[in-house]
Design a protein around this motif. Structure first.
Motif, PDB file in Angstrom:
ATOM      1  N   ILE A  59       0.845  -1.196   0.000  1.00  8.96           N
ATOM      2  CA  ILE A  59       0.000   0.000   0.000  1.00  8.96           C
ATOM      3  C   ILE A  59       0.879   1.243   0.000  1.00  8.96           C
ATOM      4  N   TYR A  60       0.605   2.148  -0.941  1.00 14.15           N
ATOM      5  CA  TYR A  60       1.315   3.419  -1.056  1.00 14.15           C
ATOM      6  C   TYR A  60       0.291   4.537  -0.853  1.00 14.15           C
ATOM      7  N   GLU A  61       0.436   5.300   0.223  1.00 11.90           N
ATOM      8  CA  GLU A  61      -0.560   6.279   0.632  1.00 11.90           C
ATOM      9  C   GLU A  61      -0.279   7.659   0.049  1.00 11.90           C
ATOM     10  N   GLY A  62      -1.347   8.338  -0.374  1.00 13.05           N
ATOM     11  CA  GLY A  62      -1.257   9.736  -0.740  1.00 13.05           C
ATOM     12  C   GLY A  62      -1.456  10.616   0.490  1.00 13.05           C
ATOM     13  N   SER A  63      -1.169  11.888   0.360  1.00  9.83           N
ATOM     14  CA  SER A  63      -1.290  12.812   1.493  1.00  9.83           C
ATOM     15  C   SER A  63      -2.678  13.445   1.574  1.00  9.83           C
ATOM     16  N   GLU A  64      -3.508  13.246   0.547  1.00  8.02           N
ATOM     17  CA  GLU A  64      -4.843  13.812   0.526  1.00  8.02           C
ATOM     18  C   GLU A  64      -5.872  12.708   0.320  1.00  8.02           C
ATOM     19  N   PRO A  65      -7.128  12.948   0.729  1.00 11.89           N
ATOM     20  CA  PRO A  65      -8.176  11.942   0.498  1.00 11.89           C
ATOM     21  C   PRO A  65      -8.383  11.703  -0.992  1.00 11.89           C
ATOM     22  N   GLY A  66      -8.738  10.494  -1.327  1.00 12.84           N
ATOM     23  CA  GLY A  66      -8.986  10.150  -2.722  1.00 12.84           C
ATOM     24  C   GLY A  66      -9.332   8.690  -2.866  1.00 12.84           C
ATOM     25  N   PRO A  67      -9.538   8.234  -4.087  1.00  5.32           N
ATOM     26  CA  PRO A  67      -9.923   6.836  -4.309  1.00  5.32           C
ATOM     27  C   PRO A  67      -8.772   5.865  -4.040  1.00  5.32           C
ATOM     28  N   THR A  68      -9.127   4.610  -3.893  1.00  3.89           N
ATOM     29  CA  THR A  68      -8.142   3.536  -3.765  1.00  3.89           C
ATOM     30  C   THR A  68      -8.085   2.784  -5.090  1.00  3.89           C
ATOM     31  N   VAL A  69      -6.881   2.703  -5.647  1.00 10.03           N
ATOM     32  CA  VAL A  69      -6.668   2.058  -6.943  1.00 10.03           C
ATOM     33  C   VAL A  69      -5.812   0.817  -6.733  1.00 10.03           C
ATOM     34  N   LEU A  70      -6.347  -0.340  -7.100  1.00 17.93           N
ATOM     35  CA  LEU A  70      -5.658  -1.613  -6.943  1.00 17.93           C
ATOM     36  C   LEU A  70      -5.226  -2.137  -8.310  1.00 17.93           C
ATOM     37  N   VAL A  71      -3.986  -2.607  -8.389  1.00 16.80           N
ATOM     38  CA  VAL A  71      -3.499  -3.291  -9.578  1.00 16.80           C
ATOM     39  C   VAL A  71      -3.113  -4.700  -9.149  1.00 16.80           C
ATOM     40  N   ARG A  72      -3.565  -5.682  -9.874  1.00 18.52           N
ATOM     41  CA  ARG A  72      -3.432  -7.070  -9.433  1.00 18.52           C
ATOM     42  C   ARG A  72      -2.601  -7.917 -10.384  1.00 18.52           C
ATOM     43  N   ALA A  73      -1.765  -8.793  -9.807  1.00 23.98           N
ATOM     44  CA  ALA A  73      -1.038  -9.825 -10.544  1.00 23.98           C
ATOM     45  C   ALA A  73      -1.197 -11.144  -9.793  1.00 23.98           C
ATOM     46  N   GLU A  74      -0.775 -12.225 -10.422  1.00 20.57           N
ATOM     47  CA  GLU A  74      -0.962 -13.559  -9.867  1.00 20.57           C
ATOM     48  C   GLU A  74       0.386 -14.161  -9.455  1.00 20.57           C
ATOM     49  N   LEU A  75       0.372 -14.930  -8.363  1.00 15.33           N
ATOM     50  CA  LEU A  75       1.593 -15.534  -7.832  1.00 15.33           C
ATOM     51  C   LEU A  75       1.873 -16.938  -8.358  1.00 15.33           C
ATOM     52  N   ASP A  76       0.859 -17.649  -8.816  1.00 16.15           N
ATOM     53  CA  ASP A  76       0.983 -19.099  -8.996  1.00 16.15           C
ATOM     54  C   ASP A  76       1.438 -19.514 -10.386  1.00 16.15           C
ATOM     55  N   ALA A  77       2.002 -20.722 -10.434  1.00 16.78           N
ATOM     56  CA  ALA A  77       2.453 -21.352 -11.670  1.00 16.78           C
ATOM     57  C   ALA A  77       1.566 -22.553 -11.976  1.00 16.78           C
ATOM     58  N   LEU A  78       1.996 -23.362 -12.944  1.00 20.88           N
ATOM     59  CA  LEU A  78       1.193 -24.487 -13.427  1.00 20.88           C
ATOM     60  C   LEU A  78       1.899 -25.823 -13.210  1.00 20.88           C
ATOM     61  N   PRO A  79       1.129 -26.904 -13.066  1.00 29.29           N
ATOM     62  CA  PRO A  79       1.730 -28.245 -12.931  1.00 29.29           C
ATOM     63  C   PRO A  79       2.094 -28.835 -14.291  1.00 29.29           C
ATOM     64  N   ALA A 125      -2.584   3.758  -3.678  1.00 26.89           N
ATOM     65  CA  ALA A 125      -2.285   2.790  -4.733  1.00 26.89           C
ATOM     66  C   ALA A 125      -1.909   1.481  -4.061  1.00 26.89           C
ATOM     67  N   ILE A 126      -2.499   0.391  -4.531  1.00 26.65           N
ATOM     68  CA  ILE A 126      -2.268  -0.923  -3.925  1.00 26.65           C
ATOM     69  C   ILE A 126      -1.790  -1.892  -4.995  1.00 26.65           C
ATOM     70  N   LEU A 127      -0.658  -2.527  -4.723  1.00 26.27           N
ATOM     71  CA  LEU A 127      -0.149  -3.587  -5.592  1.00 26.27           C
ATOM     72  C   LEU A 127      -0.547  -4.914  -4.961  1.00 26.27           C
ATOM     73  N   MET A 128      -1.456  -5.624  -5.626  1.00 27.32           N
ATOM     74  CA  MET A 128      -2.030  -6.860  -5.085  1.00 27.32           C
ATOM     75  C   MET A 128      -1.457  -8.067  -5.817  1.00 27.32           C
ATOM     76  N   PHE A 129      -0.690  -8.883  -5.093  1.00 29.37           N
ATOM     77  CA  PHE A 129      -0.130 -10.115  -5.635  1.00 29.37           C
ATOM     78  C   PHE A 129      -0.998 -11.261  -5.115  1.00 29.37           C
ATOM     79  N   GLN A 130      -1.836 -11.779  -5.978  1.00 28.10           N
ATOM     80  CA  GLN A 130      -2.896 -12.713  -5.581  1.00 28.10           C
ATOM     81  C   GLN A 130      -2.466 -14.169  -5.742  1.00 28.10           C
ATOM     82  N   PRO A 131      -2.789 -15.016  -4.786  1.00 20.49           N
ATOM     83  CA  PRO A 131      -2.492 -16.446  -4.928  1.00 20.49           C
ATOM     84  C   PRO A 131      -3.570 -17.163  -5.745  1.00 20.49           C
ATOM     85  N   ALA A 132      -3.252 -18.371  -6.160  1.00 21.62           N
ATOM     86  CA  ALA A 132      -4.221 -19.381  -6.618  1.00 21.62           C
ATOM     87  C   ALA A 132      -5.184 -18.916  -7.697  1.00 21.62           C
ATOM     88  N   GLU A 133      -4.672 -18.203  -8.693  1.00 19.06           N
ATOM     89  CA  GLU A 133      -5.554 -17.828  -9.806  1.00 19.06           C
ATOM     90  C   GLU A 133      -5.892 -19.024 -10.677  1.00 19.06           C
TER      91      GLU A 133
END
Length: 381
Positions: A59-79, A125-133
């Motif tokens: 999480i990266y915070e701004g100094s003023e109120p505003g929206p929350t923006v999330l960007v997502r990527a996946e952590l998992d690989a394949l068998p 701004a939130i960088l979301m690294f998601q498991p188990a996609e």
């Protein structure tokens, strides 16, 4: 461009390191640790770990109120065995980053460099690294985790690399983006006998032979319109690997696919009815279970507009894309935020995703990061 030459060298090294050490859905402990370590120099205001399993949110915070923006990527690989032959090929037998999630993670890691040097002016701004996609379980687990309540994005963005498209080309459309899908496992149970006396058995052979074409006929595929349905039998087995036993048990695995969630209920009901009818006709018992449940992805018009503005601001050409047959659990983020995913071409002659020789092109790291960073700056300053 907010990335330096030194950044690019380190990002490519990260991508190659992730590619060498793939972890399957739900097992991404060391991958998550590697990501946290790489993010550390950017000094996020907060790092949430263990979200929805091994998920990480920086999480990266701004100094003023505003929206929350999330960007997502996946952590998992394949068998799947990595047969790419590249110098950074998987060192884990039977496992490989053959969907490009190592590249997606690296693009988000690139964003950490820009956000670390210049915080958003407002919001978060939130960088979301998601498991188990890959199993469809990860997004649901992340969203159900109480830790997600403190993230609560207003906008969610993601990308997926796309073989068959020119390298670096971008495609983006409003509306349906990825199909809903789920795996149906049908187990037919009867009674075995000696192969010399098959009349003493209750064999699932006729039911199995009947169901294979009947199931696929429920979903013939065709045009990706509002009525799109596709049923793919992915596995079938019957009896023991022995010549002396009349079979008493069979399994069918089928993937059910529809353009959107609203069509899935009817398709499931029809498939279940066929299985029950075939079992009853053969004097068999039947059980049915669902796995790898993916809800459809819908690109919100406002989220798409923000991505298009960013692409125009960066001078990156882009076009429209039809819905994708493949499924993505990113769609669940769209239930509580305005979300959109774009496609990033990984080359017209690149092996398809999930092929044993697929390798994410390093050349996509910078353009993918540029689009997301410009989107974040436009929304948050």
């Amino acid at each position: 461009m907010f990335l330096t030459n030194s950044d690019m060298v380190e990002l490519i090294e990260l991508r190659h390191a992730l590619h060498r050490a793939p972890e399957l859905s739900g097992e991404e402990r060391e991958t998550a640790q590697a990501i946290v370590g790489f993010l550390s120099p950017s000094a996020p205001d907060r790092v949430v770990t263990g979200i929805g399993g091994h998920g990480v949110a920086a999480i990266y915070e701004g100094s003023e109120p505003g929206p929350t923006v999330l960007v997502r990527a996946e952590l998992d690989a394949l068998p799947i065995e990595d047969l790419s032959g590249v110098a950074h090929a998987s060192q884990v037998p039977g496992k490989g980053h053959l969907c490009g999630h190592d590249g997606h993670m690296t693009i988000l890691a690139a964003l950490s460099r820009g956000l670390g040097r210049q915080r958003p002016q407002r919001g978060r701004a939130i960088l979301m690294f998601q498991p188990a996609e890959e199993t469809g379980a990860g997004a649901a687990a992340v969203i159900a985790d109480p830790k997600f309540e403190e993230i609560a994005p207003d906008f969610s963005f993601s990308l997926h690399n796309k073989p068959g498209m020119p390298l670096g080309a971008i495609r983006l459309s409003e509306g349906a983006a990825n199909c809903a899908s789920r795996g149906l496992k049908i187990v037919l149970s009867g009674r075995t006998s000696h192969a010399a006396t098959p009349e003493h058995a209750i064999s699932p052979m006729k039911a199995l032979a009947r169901l294979l074409p009947e199931l696929t006929a429920l979903g013939p595929g065709g045009a990706l319109d509002a009525n799109y349905r596709l049923v793919t039998v992915t596995h079938a087995s019957m009896g023991e690997q022995a010549f002396g036993i009349t079979p008493g048990r069979a399994e069918i695995w089928a993937t059910l696919r529809t353009l959107n969630d609203s069509l899935m209920g009817a398709l499931c009901s029809e498939a279940e009815a066929l299985a029950r009818e075939a079992a009853e006709a053969g004097g068999l018992s039947v059980t049915m279970d669902y796995f790898d449940v993916f809800h459809h992805c819908e690109n919100h018009p406002e989220a798409v507009a923000h991505l298009r503005r960013a692409l125009d601001d960066e001078g990156i050409a882009h076009g429209e894309t039809p819905p994708q047959r493949g499924s993505e659990d990113f769609g669940l983020f769209g239930r509580s935020s305005k979300s959109a995913m774009f496609l990033l071409g990984s080359g017209e002659d690149t092996p398809p995703l999930h092929n044993p020789d697929y390798d994410f092109p390093d050349a996509l790291i910078a353009p993918g990061a540029r689009v997301f960073m410009r989107t974040i700056r436009n929304l948050l300053g």
